[in-house]
Scaffold this active site. Structure first.
Site, PDB file in Angstrom:
ATOM      1  N   GLY A   1       0.621  -1.286  -0.160  1.00  9.71           N
ATOM      2  CA  GLY A   1       0.138   0.261   0.146  1.00  9.71           C
ATOM      3  C   GLY A   1       0.897   1.290   0.138  1.00  9.71           C
TER       4      GLY A   1
ATOM      5  N   SER B   1       1.945   8.104   2.258  1.00  9.98           N
ATOM      6  CA  SER B   1       1.205   6.798   2.415  1.00  9.98           C
ATOM      7  C   SER B   1       1.381   6.255   3.748  1.00  9.98           C
ATOM      8  CB  SER B   1       1.492   5.799   1.540  1.00  9.98           C
ATOM      9  OG  SER B   1       1.340   5.934   0.307  1.00  9.98           O
ATOM     10  N   ILE B   2       0.394   5.930   4.598  1.00  6.77           N
ATOM     11  CA  ILE B   2       0.410   5.507   6.098  1.00  6.77           C
ATOM     12  C   ILE B   2       1.441   4.231   5.865  1.00  6.77           C
ATOM     13  CG2 ILE B   2      -0.666   4.578   7.822  1.00  6.77           C
ATOM     14  CD1 ILE B   2      -3.205   6.194   7.155  1.00  6.77           C
TER      15      ILE B   2
ATOM     16  N   VAL C   1      -4.010  -6.502  -5.689  1.00  6.69           N
ATOM     17  CA  VAL C   1      -4.741  -7.421  -4.630  1.00  6.69           C
ATOM     18  C   VAL C   1      -5.797  -8.237  -5.351  1.00  6.69           C
ATOM     19  CG1 VAL C   1      -3.626  -6.564  -2.517  1.00  6.69           C
ATOM     20  CG2 VAL C   1      -5.845  -5.555  -3.297  1.00  6.69           C
TER      21      VAL C   1
ATOM     22  N   TYR D   1     -18.515   8.616   3.665  1.00  7.58           N
ATOM     23  CA  TYR D   1     -17.598   7.384   3.292  1.00  7.58           C
ATOM     24  C   TYR D   1     -18.475   6.177   2.999  1.00  7.58           C
ATOM     25  CZ  TYR D   1     -13.584   4.732   5.212  1.00  7.58           C
ATOM     26  OH  TYR D   1     -12.487   3.922   5.346  1.00  7.58           O
TER      27      TYR D   1
ATOM     28  N   LYS E   1     -14.973  -1.585   5.596  1.00  6.01           N
ATOM     29  CA  LYS E   1     -14.182  -1.501   6.752  1.00  6.01           C
ATOM     30  C   LYS E   1     -14.970  -2.473   7.925  1.00  6.01           C
ATOM     31  CE  LYS E   1     -10.782   1.236   5.468  1.00  6.01           C
ATOM     32  NZ  LYS E   1      -9.559   0.562   5.078  1.00  6.01           N
TER      33      LYS E   1
ATOM     34  N   THR F   1      -3.616  12.010   2.885  1.00  7.33           N
ATOM     35  CA  THR F   1      -2.667  11.230   2.050  1.00  7.33           C
ATOM     36  C   THR F   1      -3.369  11.231   0.595  1.00  7.33           C
ATOM     37  OG1 THR F   1      -4.025   9.189   2.723  1.00  7.33           O
ATOM     38  CG2 THR F   1      -2.121   9.458   3.610  1.00  7.33           C
TER      39      THR F   1
END
Ligand code: NAD
Ligand code: 0WE
Length: 258
Positions: free
Chosen positions: A14, A20-21, A66, A158, A165, A196
């Site tokens: 990712g 990016s985190i 992915v 969201y 999630k 981000t």
């Protein structure tokens, strides 16, 4: 003093750019002595990720969309050949069609639902499935994914990502149950909003950051390196008793009822 992740080998999925985190997680893990491998989503991101990975002396930079099971399999086959096992993975991947992140949730189409759930939730189960045998060879391991409060409570806009999630967070529990006997731990970090690439283009994101800054117990926004350090803790033996958990790294925002 010895480092937290000395001798450990981990895979980071990712990284798109330095904001990016996933990149913050990589930097924390590298600082603690881990050896890292990276994946990138498509040729467009290859050079970016190669450049960043070089700064932490990574030797393994592999393509991985992915949604392509064969690419996921290739990644673990190559890491098994190179390392003979794996200690941790960081799954920092999410995607929904932009049309599904504006307006109401009710209009969501089957195609957008499948895309969001496939990329953002199922991918973690697929990774766990393929990574577990490598971790078993090392006597255990740690898997970490990233989630957001919108997976538990309504955050307007969201939408389908909240549903994805929710599926991801419950996957964490079932995976933790299945893989616990192999000493593989599975956890999620629920991060506060961070500016981000994935946050760009989200309307009112700047307002959202301001609201969190004003209301959160710590009266500031979440910094990506705080998420990175929590991931390093979850990869390490310090967290050996923690699995199936969602840990909030959000300056305390989630405890509020106002
Ligand atoms: P980012 O855009 O830097 O990272 C998202 C990554 O997902 C990118 O690297 C992208 O290439 C990858 N990706 C998307 N589709 C993919 C696919 N099909 N195959 C492989 N990779 C794919 O943004 P980020 O904010 O660092 O997001 C990382 C994770 O953090 C996401 O799961 C996101 O939901 C979560 N998160 C973000 C915030 C925030 O406010 N930024 C808050 C909480 C949780
Ligand atoms: O998980 C996320 C965002 C993930 C994301 C972002 C995009 C933007 C570009 C997934 N898919 C896409 N697709 C695109 O085309 N976050 C936690 C950040 C975020 O997104 C929001 C938020 C927050 C916080 C959307 C609405 C409201 C709040």
């Amino acid at each position: 003093m010895s480092k937290l992740l000395e001798g450990k080998k981990g895979l980071i999925l990712g990284v798109a750019n330095k904001r990016s985190i996933a990149w913050s997680i990589a930097q924390s893990a590298a600082r603690e002595g881990a050896e890292l491998a990276f994946t990138y989503q498509g040729e467009r991101l290859k050079e970016n990720v190669e450049g960043l990975a070089a700064t932490v002396n990574s030797k393994h930079i592999l393509p991985c969309d992915v949604t392509q099971e064969s690419q996921v399999e290739d990644v673990f086959q190559k890491l098994d050949a190179a390392w003979g096992g794996l200690d941790f993975i960081a799954h920092c991947v999410a995607f929904a069609k932009s049309e599904d992140l504006e307006g109401g949730y009710t209009k969501t189409k089957k195609d957008g639902f499948d895309t969001a759930l496939g990329v953002s939730a199922y991918s973690f189960t697929l990774l766990a499935q393929k990574a577990a045998p490598l971790m078993e060879k090392r006597g255990g391991g740690s898997m970490v994914t990233l989630t957001y409060l919108g997976g538990e409570r309504v955050m307007p806009g969201y939408n389908i990502m909240g549903v994805a999630k929710a599926a991801l967070e419950n996957s964490v529990k079932y995976l933790a149950y299945d893989l616990g006997p192999k000493n593989i731990r599975v956890n999620a970090i629920s991060a506060g909003p961070i500016n981000t690439l994935a946050a760009r283009g989200i309307s009112n994101f700047t307002d959202m950051l301001k609201i969190v800054r004003e209301k959160a117990p710590l009266r500031r926004n979440t910094e990506p390196d705080e998420v990175g350090d929590t991931a390093a803790f979850l990869f390490s033996q310090l967290s050996r008793g923690i699995t199936g958990e969602v840990i909030y790294v959000d300056c305390g925002y989630n405890i509020l009822a106002i």
